[in-house]
Design a protein around this motif. Structure first.
Motif, PDB file in Angstrom:
ATOM      1  N   PHE A  16     -30.873  30.840  31.222  1.00 25.07           N
ATOM      2  CA  PHE A  16     -29.433  30.852  30.952  1.00 25.07           C
ATOM      3  C   PHE A  16     -28.844  29.448  31.059  1.00 25.07           C
ATOM      4  N   LEU A  17     -29.294  28.696  32.028  1.00 25.46           N
ATOM      5  CA  LEU A  17     -28.839  27.311  32.169  1.00 25.46           C
ATOM      6  C   LEU A  17     -29.205  26.494  30.939  1.00 25.46           C
ATOM      7  N   ALA A  20     -27.246  28.120  27.689  1.00 30.02           N
ATOM      8  CA  ALA A  20     -25.783  28.212  27.645  1.00 30.02           C
ATOM      9  C   ALA A  20     -25.063  27.114  28.426  1.00 30.02           C
ATOM     10  N   ILE A  21     -25.336  27.018  29.695  1.00 29.90           N
ATOM     11  CA  ILE A  21     -24.542  26.137  30.562  1.00 29.90           C
ATOM     12  C   ILE A  21     -24.760  24.662  30.233  1.00 29.90           C
ATOM     13  N   LEU A  22     -26.006  24.234  30.179  1.00 32.19           N
ATOM     14  CA  LEU A  22     -26.290  22.821  29.937  1.00 32.19           C
ATOM     15  C   LEU A  22     -25.804  22.341  28.564  1.00 32.19           C
ATOM     16  N   THR A  24     -23.273  23.453  26.881  1.00 30.78           N
ATOM     17  CA  THR A  24     -21.805  23.375  26.964  1.00 30.78           C
ATOM     18  C   THR A  24     -21.368  22.129  27.710  1.00 30.78           C
ATOM     19  N   ILE A  25     -22.003  21.857  28.835  1.00 32.50           N
ATOM     20  CA  ILE A  25     -21.659  20.663  29.616  1.00 32.50           C
ATOM     21  C   ILE A  25     -21.925  19.403  28.812  1.00 32.50           C
ATOM     22  N   SER A 105     -18.077  35.197  24.256  1.00 31.24           N
ATOM     23  CA  SER A 105     -18.613  33.868  24.538  1.00 31.24           C
ATOM     24  C   SER A 105     -19.929  33.630  23.815  1.00 31.24           C
ATOM     25  N   TRP A 107     -22.197  32.079  25.016  1.00 34.70           N
ATOM     26  CA  TRP A 107     -23.223  32.133  26.052  1.00 34.70           C
ATOM     27  C   TRP A 107     -24.062  33.402  25.965  1.00 34.70           C
ATOM     28  N   HIS A 142     -17.021  27.651  24.841  1.00 35.61           N
ATOM     29  CA  HIS A 142     -18.415  27.833  25.245  1.00 35.61           C
ATOM     30  C   HIS A 142     -19.354  27.575  24.064  1.00 35.61           C
ATOM     31  N   ASN A 144     -23.744  27.271  22.934  1.00 32.96           N
ATOM     32  CA  ASN A 144     -25.113  27.546  23.356  1.00 32.96           C
ATOM     33  C   ASN A 144     -26.057  26.566  22.663  1.00 32.96           C
TER      34      ASN A 144
END
Length: 234
Positions: A16-17, A20-22, A24-25, A105, A107, A142, A144
């Motif tokens: 998931f990191l 999605a998260i990485l 986005t960051i 989202s 994500w 968001h 991905n």
């Protein structure tokens, strides 16, 4: 067995990191793939999450009253539900962009689902306006791992000012104070004309409209220029 569960949990979090998260960051911090206004002497007001059958027509009336052209990032399923509102947006010179077919989202969307959402929303807008869709803003900002590749045919637009106007607790005074301070040329303001999405309050657009009218009136007296994204130099 417990160790296997822990390993699977760690693996899922790691995926998931990465998915999605990485991304986005990385995209939000670097601005990679995001289109920005260049040396503009005007302000672009944008609205997400609509159209809403109650509040969006009121918003269009308000913008027409002050001669303001804005930009709307719309939800495809609502475009299908309220095509006359989209037709009015187009006829009155506003820009219409994609905000996914449902307010979900990126994500939790697979690459296939994301492409399908983009295609379906673009088609829904085109059926109402007979115009090519140029702009895209993902819900909640968001992204991905595949977002930029799948949306490369659009200009991805974020914002310079976001106000939390989807919550009633923001109130009139708090939102108005923030709006009145947002007068820098080249700004992209983000507001919401629908309070039906997750985490939003249904009455929030009512307060947003009251604050927006004061903001537009104050800036009309100052000669502030507002433009739609179609007029922006990117």
């Amino acid at each position: 067995m417990s160790n296997l569960i822990i390993i699977c949990f760690i693996l899922l979090i790691s995926l998931f990191l990465i998915y999605a998260i990485l991304p986005t960051i990385l995209i939000r911090v670097t601005g990679w793939g995001i289109t920005k206004m260049i040396h503009s002497s005007a302000i672009a007001i944008t609205f997400d999450d609509g159209p809403n059958p109650k509040y969006t027509p009121q918003l269009l009336d308000l913008l027409k009253k002050y001669g303001i052209k804005a930009s709307f990032f719309v939800v495809g399923s609502k475009v299908k539900a309220y095509p006359d509102i989209i037709k009015r947006m187009s006829e009155e010179g506003h820009t219409i962009g994609i905000h996914h077919y449902n307010h979900i989202s990126s994500w939790i969307l697979s690459p296939f689902q994301l492409k399908k959402y983009l295609d379906m929303t673009e088609q829904a807008i085109f059926e109402c306006t007979n115009q090519k869709v140029t702009f895209y803003r993902p819900p909640w900002g968001h992204f991905n791992l595949f977002s930029l590749m799948l949306s490369k045919r659009y200009k991805v637009i974020m914002w310079s000012h976001i106000f939390g106007d989807w919550k009633v607790s923001k109130g009139i005074n708090g939102l108005l104070d923030q709006l009145l301070q947002s007068t820098e040329p080249g700004s992209v303001l983000l507001l919401h004309d629908c309070g039906e999405t997750a985490g939003a309050d249904r009455l929030a657009p009512h307060y947003m409209l009251k604050c927006l009218e004061i903001y537009l009136r104050e800036n009309a007296n100052k000669g502030t220029k507002f433009i739609t994204l179609k007029e922006v130099n990117f």
